[in-house]
Motif scaffolding. Structure first.
Motif, PDB file in Angstrom:
ATOM      1  N   THR A 194      -2.079 -12.247  19.667  1.00  0.00           N
ATOM      2  CA  THR A 194      -2.516 -13.572  20.107  1.00  0.00           C
ATOM      3  C   THR A 194      -3.177 -14.304  18.931  1.00  0.00           C
ATOM      4  OG1 THR A 194      -3.018 -12.614  22.265  1.00  0.00           O
ATOM      5  CG2 THR A 194      -3.999 -14.774  21.792  1.00  0.00           C
ATOM      6  N   TYR A 195      -2.931 -15.614  18.826  1.00  0.00           N
ATOM      7  CA  TYR A 195      -3.595 -16.385  17.779  1.00  0.00           C
ATOM      8  C   TYR A 195      -5.120 -16.217  17.926  1.00  0.00           C
ATOM      9  CZ  TYR A 195      -5.010 -20.273  14.837  1.00  0.00           C
ATOM     10  OH  TYR A 195      -5.591 -21.033  13.854  1.00  0.00           O
ATOM     11  N   GLN A 387       3.949 -24.747  25.479  1.00  0.00           N
ATOM     12  CA  GLN A 387       2.840 -23.918  25.957  1.00  0.00           C
ATOM     13  C   GLN A 387       2.801 -23.892  27.485  1.00  0.00           C
ATOM     14  OE1 GLN A 387      -0.752 -25.398  24.137  1.00  0.00           O
ATOM     15  NE2 GLN A 387      -0.343 -24.356  22.203  1.00  0.00           N
ATOM     16  N   ASN A 433       4.537 -18.315  18.462  1.00  0.00           N
ATOM     17  CA  ASN A 433       3.488 -18.843  17.583  1.00  0.00           C
ATOM     18  C   ASN A 433       3.034 -20.222  18.057  1.00  0.00           C
ATOM     19  OD1 ASN A 433       5.526 -17.116  16.010  1.00  0.00           O
ATOM     20  ND2 ASN A 433       3.661 -16.950  14.782  1.00  0.00           N
ATOM     21  N   LEU A 434       3.996 -21.047  18.498  1.00  0.00           N
ATOM     22  CA  LEU A 434       3.626 -22.389  18.969  1.00  0.00           C
ATOM     23  C   LEU A 434       2.706 -22.276  20.179  1.00  0.00           C
ATOM     24  CD1 LEU A 434       7.111 -24.130  18.598  1.00  0.00           C
ATOM     25  CD2 LEU A 434       5.052 -24.631  17.255  1.00  0.00           C
ATOM     26  N   ALA A 435       2.957 -21.278  21.056  1.00  0.00           N
ATOM     27  CA  ALA A 435       2.144 -21.112  22.262  1.00  0.00           C
ATOM     28  C   ALA A 435       0.912 -20.244  22.024  1.00  0.00           C
ATOM     29  CB  ALA A 435       3.007 -20.512  23.381  1.00  0.00           C
ATOM     30  N   GLY A 436       0.827 -19.592  20.867  1.00  0.00           N
ATOM     31  CA  GLY A 436      -0.343 -18.777  20.537  1.00  0.00           C
ATOM     32  C   GLY A 436      -0.358 -17.409  21.197  1.00  0.00           C
ATOM     33  N   ALA A 460      -1.678 -14.969  26.587  1.00  0.00           N
ATOM     34  CA  ALA A 460      -2.751 -14.885  25.592  1.00  0.00           C
ATOM     35  C   ALA A 460      -3.649 -13.693  25.888  1.00  0.00           C
ATOM     36  CB  ALA A 460      -3.560 -16.182  25.597  1.00  0.00           C
TER      37      ALA A 460
ATOM     38  N   THR B  53      -0.939 -30.909  21.126  1.00  0.00           N
ATOM     39  CA  THR B  53      -1.680 -29.658  20.954  1.00  0.00           C
ATOM     40  C   THR B  53      -2.655 -29.819  19.788  1.00  0.00           C
ATOM     41  OG1 THR B  53       0.157 -28.328  21.759  1.00  0.00           O
ATOM     42  CG2 THR B  53      -1.461 -27.197  20.393  1.00  0.00           C
ATOM     43  N   ALA B  56      -3.836 -23.710  19.270  1.00  0.00           N
ATOM     44  CA  ALA B  56      -2.926 -22.822  19.987  1.00  0.00           C
ATOM     45  C   ALA B  56      -3.623 -22.187  21.186  1.00  0.00           C
ATOM     46  CB  ALA B  56      -2.404 -21.740  19.050  1.00  0.00           C
ATOM     47  N   ILE B  57      -4.868 -21.837  21.011  1.00  0.00           N
ATOM     48  CA  ILE B  57      -5.670 -21.255  22.086  1.00  0.00           C
ATOM     49  C   ILE B  57      -6.863 -22.192  22.271  1.00  0.00           C
ATOM     50  CG2 ILE B  57      -7.065 -19.258  22.783  1.00  0.00           C
ATOM     51  CD1 ILE B  57      -4.102 -18.542  22.556  1.00  0.00           C
TER      52      ILE B  57
END
Lengths: 486, 96
Positions: A194-195, A387, A433-436, A460, B53, B56-57
């Motif tokens: 996860t990012y 996302q 990666n775009l969504a983390g 995540a 965005t 990302a989180i």
């Protein structure tokens, strides 16, 4: 006793604990293997032979004194995009060919604290920009399964080193698939956390909203062990997550396998251009999971088609900004010229390779006045839609199964002159990666002697879920026992 | 909009502080035009009322205690510099 270099981290830990082998013997075995196959594989940019043997003797002394740190005496390779104090770190670029970092990346510091031995620095596409490791300014790396083929990229050096038993495990970095795609091409396990799960402090920046370091290993359990060592909050990375780190290896030992696991099958990932052998491998994995208690759920990720253009606009925009630091002033190569102004232009012209220049140009354009709204801002809005696709999907499923790549590895030179074709090899990895969110690639078969990767995605901080699914699959298959004939 | 002219490429290279050869300019004109044409696809989805965005989180403002700690020494900070003088990075005069 098998050749020690071929051991998994898990088995080596056990033998070290039992006193059956020493860290020095293990490290020497890895170095012997490495020097035997490096002339053909070329996975490393530098090997720290003396430092590794010194560290191994220190590890043996620590163990004799009662220390049992989780990776004590385990040789690990580190991608050359990650800073190692006092050890040249080039990121595959001529502009950093003499750069000696004054500090360790946090993930390297954590590896050392866990007792790991840094064996060497592995090859990468220049500034991690590429999908084949051919864009390294120094030399390409070869796929251990077939030397005419690329190992994938950008963490192709780490993937090839693990596959060829030139290390027990490795760290890679993943901005759009750079851990998972080479893991798939080389038949190993690669996990992008996860990012924010692991610190980016000391990673040479590519796309800062996308970059994550992660483990590349021979087995899923080894990935859990290595992730355990590098995960966690770091006050030096403001984007690192202050969330508790589960005991990943312990969770695997308690795992119920596929029983009750809800697996999402995204129809957008089973496209016309998919290699039929890859399609079959992933579908067979789904059948196997279902027969062992998993529930398969058809899902849709409707914005999948926009992943590649959104990714290549955002990643290049961030890269164009990040790489402005290479100006020949504070570190890196300088090409002297008559004025400071000309020095910038000459230094960057001589220091960067073609792909890096191409991406800096694309990113500069996407951020430039008049085009910012149409490209960068629009891409960030579509990223939000991507996302939301995943958020909606993970309300229905625990994990998602997909191919890691549409095809197996391609031949060296095959895509080097066609950047768009090269970018499209990342079509199934960039969304993560775009969504983390986290993703793992594990070996799932072969086509014409080249490995196929199964990709498992989770929500995540869902590393435990993807490790569980990957481990369950690995327990029921033998792909990870196959090794290239080297 | 997506077909780049030669002067577009030269302008981007200038903004990016990259000196390109004529051959590179020509190659990038062709390759970047193709990539941008492909990237036109992102105009398709309706993004009315969709926020861009930003992380990302999702993150909150990160705070930490303001405690002094050791940084790099001057020698360490200068160790990788191409040219130094008097504990500083040395460059050509900025003003002529």
């Amino acid at each position: 006793m098998p050749e020690l270099a071929k051991l998994t981290i898990e088995d080596a830990q056990m033998l070290l604990r039992e006193g059956a082998i020493s860290a020095e013997e293990l490290t020497q075995s890895v170095l012997t293997r490495l020097f035997a196959v490096e002339p053909v594989v070329q996975a490393y940019l530098s090997v720290q032979e003396d430092a590794a043997l010194d560290a191994a003797r220190t590890a043996d002394a620590r163990r004799a004194a009662g220390d049992d740190a989780p990776l004590l005496g385990i040789p690990i390779a580190v991608k050359d995009a990650i800073l190692t104090k006092g050890v040249t770190t080039t990121c595959g670029s001529k502009i950093l060919k003499n750069f000696v970092p004054p500090y360790d990346a946090t993930v390297v510091q954590k590896l050392r604290a866990a007792g790991a031995i840094i064996i060497g620095k592995t090859n990468t596409d220049e500034f991690t920009m590429g999908s084949s490791t051919e864009f390294s300014a120094f030399h390409p790396t070869h796929n251990p399964w077939n030397m005419d083929y690329v190992p994938g990229g950008s963490s192709g050096g780490s993937a090839a080193a693990v596959a060829a038993n030139e290390t027990l495990g490795a760290l890679g970095t993943d901005t759009g698939g750079s851990i998972r795609q080479p893991a798939a091409y080389c038949g190993i396990v690669g996990l992008k956390p996860t990012y924010g799960r692991a610190s980016r402090y000391g990673l040479i920046a590519h796309g800062s909203s996308l970059d994550q370091p992660g483990p590349m290993t021979k087995t899923v359990t080894d990935a859990a062990v290595l992730l355990q060592a590098i995960a966690g909050h770091d006050p030096r990375d403001a984007t690192s997550l202050d969330a508790p780190v589960p005991d990943y290896p312990a969770e695997l030992r308690r795992s119920k396998g596929f029983d009750g696991l809800r697996i999402g099958v995204p129809k957008e990932y089973f496209i016309d251009g998919l290699n039929p052998a890859v399609d079959t491998a992933v579908r067979n994995a789904l059948i196997l999971a279902e027969s062992h208690g998993a529930e398969l759920v058809e899902i849709s990720l409707p914005h999948t088609d926009f992943g590649i253009p959104v990714y290549y606009l955002i990643a290049t925009a961030e890269a164009s900004s990040n790489l402005s630091r290479y100006d020949g002033v504070r570190f890196g190569v300088r090409v002297p010229a008559d004025s400071m102004w000309e020095t910038y232009f000459e230094t960057r012209a001589a220091g960067f390779g073609a792909e890096v220049k191409r991406r800096i140009m694309l990113g500069t354009y996407a951020l430039s006045a008049g085009y910012y709204d149409a490209y960068y801002l629009k891409a960030q809005k579509v990223r939000t839609l991507i996302q939301r696709d995943f958020t909606a999907a993970f309300e229905k499923v625990d994990v998602i199964f997909a191919p890691t790549t549409p095809d197996t590895a391609f031949k060296l030179g095959q895509k080097i002159d066609d950047p768009l074709q090269m970018y499209l090899t990342d079509i199934f990895t960039v969304m993560t990666n775009l969504a983390g969110i986290p993703g793992i690639s594990i070996p799932a078969g072969f086509a014409d002697g080249l490995p196929i990767g199964l990709q498992i995605l989770g929500p995540a901080l869902g590393e435990s879920a993807i490790l569980r699914a990957a481990h369950a699959y690995e327990q029921l298959t033998d792909w990870h026992h196959d090794h290239p004939d080297l | 909009m997506t077909t780049l002219s030669k002067s577009d490429v030269e302008n981007i290279a200038h903004l990016a502080r990259l000196k390109l050869t004529d051959a590179e300019t020509e190659l990038f004109q062709e390759q970047l035009s193709a990539i941008l044409l492909y990237a036109e696809a992102i105009q398709q989805p309706d993004t009315t009322d969709i926020p861009p965005t930003t992380s990302a989180i999702p993150r909150h403002t990160v705070m930490r205690a303001d405690e002094p700690a050791d940084g790099l020494s001057t020698a360490e900070a200068l160790a990788n510099a191409p040219d130094t003088a008097e504990d500083s990075f040395r460059v050509k005069p900025i003003l002529p």
